[in-house]
Design a protein around this motif. Structure first.
Motif, short mmCIF file in Angstrom:
data_model
loop_
_atom_site.label_atom_id
_atom_site.label_comp_id
_atom_site.label_asym_id
_atom_site.label_seq_id
_atom_site.Cartn_x
_atom_site.Cartn_y
_atom_site.Cartn_z
N ARG A 1 0.82 -1.22 0.00
CA ARG A 1 0.00 0.00 0.00
C ARG A 1 0.86 1.27 0.00
O ARG A 1 0.65 2.19 0.80
CB ARG A 1 -0.95 0.02 1.19
N MET A 2 1.84 1.29 -0.88
CA MET A 2 2.60 2.53 -1.08
C MET A 2 1.59 3.64 -1.39
O MET A 2 0.67 3.42 -2.18
CB MET A 2 3.58 2.37 -2.24
N PRO A 3 1.73 4.82 -0.77
CA PRO A 3 0.77 5.90 -1.06
C PRO A 3 0.61 6.10 -2.57
O PRO A 3 1.60 6.22 -3.29
CB PRO A 3 1.40 7.11 -0.38
N LEU A 4 -0.64 6.13 -3.00
CA LEU A 4 -0.91 6.16 -4.44
C LEU A 4 -0.28 7.37 -5.13
O LEU A 4 0.28 7.21 -6.23
CB LEU A 4 -2.42 6.12 -4.67
N PRO A 5 -0.33 8.59 -4.57
CA PRO A 5 0.33 9.71 -5.26
C PRO A 5 1.83 9.48 -5.45
O PRO A 5 2.39 9.85 -6.48
CB PRO A 5 0.06 10.90 -4.33
N VAL A 6 2.47 8.86 -4.44
CA VAL A 6 3.91 8.57 -4.55
C VAL A 6 4.14 7.54 -5.66
O VAL A 6 5.02 7.71 -6.51
CB VAL A 6 4.46 8.05 -3.21
N PHE A 7 3.34 6.48 -5.65
CA PHE A 7 3.48 5.44 -6.67
C PHE A 7 3.28 6.01 -8.07
O PHE A 7 4.06 5.74 -8.98
CB PHE A 7 2.48 4.31 -6.42
N LEU A 8 2.23 6.80 -8.24
CA LEU A 8 1.94 7.37 -9.56
C LEU A 8 3.04 8.33 -10.00
O LEU A 8 3.44 8.34 -11.17
CB LEU A 8 0.60 8.10 -9.53
#
Length: 203
Positions: free
Chosen positions: A131-138
């Motif tokens: 569950r890496m923070p989605l904004p960071v992943f994107l």
């Protein structure tokens, strides 16, 4: 393969190249080292716009990566551990060590993983599991994909009719990565099987 990719770009234009790259993320045997230089060559011949090719292929990379992130998020930590318990030679402690490693190096893994064949697709799954923070992943996925895609689209654009030279060299790179990955798996299995107390005993 080349005929199918050309057909997509002839029918859909730059979005066709983006669709092909999205599918490449989901099905790694589809080679980005063929799709991207072909998109560059199509831009050089005026069939599609160069900037559109760069934007759409990057968008395709992000969409494909996001789908695999979703798979990892749905799988989750508990299911991952449950699967690990059923796998031969794999221990729950392996998953815990992997989690610890990803906690320390996950951002670098996602960014640089976008530039490594095979792993450019697979890295999205553990990012979802953790569950890496989605904004960071994107953000990391977009930046890493943009760099990888731009290099090969521009190489195809510059080489023109000789765009296949790009595929040749990247194919060699992919084979090296595959050999290293297979070697790591063989080493892991060997340690588990032959290390005293974990598998077959030494003769």
């Amino acid at each position: 393969m080349e005929r199918w990719i050309n057909g997509l770009m002839d029918t859909l234009g730059a979005p066709g190249a983006g669709l092909a790259i999205a599918l490449e993320n989901l099905f790694p045997p589809l080679p980005s080292e063929v799709i991207l230089p072909m998109a560059g060559f199509a831009s050089a011949t005026g069939r599609i716009d160069l900037i559109a090719a760069l934007l759409w292929t990057t968008a395709g990379s992000v969409v494909g990566a996001l789908a695999l992130y979703g798979v990892g998020a749905l799988l989750g930590r508990e299911r991952t551990i449950a699967v690990a318990r059923r796998l031969p030679l794999v221990k729950v402690s392996d998953i815990e060590r992997t989690e610890a490693w990803f906690g320390r190096h996950g951002t670098k893994a996602v960014f640089f993983g976008r530039m490594v064949p095979i792993f450019r697709s697979l890295i999205s799954v553990p990012a979802g599991v953790e569950r890496m923070p989605l904004p960071v992943f994107l953000g990391l996925t977009t930046l890493g994909s943009a760099i990888w895609n731009t290099v090969f689209v521009l190489a195809g654009y510059a080489l023109g009719d000789n765009w296949e030279q790009v595929s040749h060299y990247v194919s060699l790179y992919s084979k090296v990565v595959l050999v290293v990955a297979v070697g790591a798996v063989v080493a892991f299995v060997g340690v588990r099987v032959f290390k005293p107390g974990t598998g077959a005993r030494r003769s």
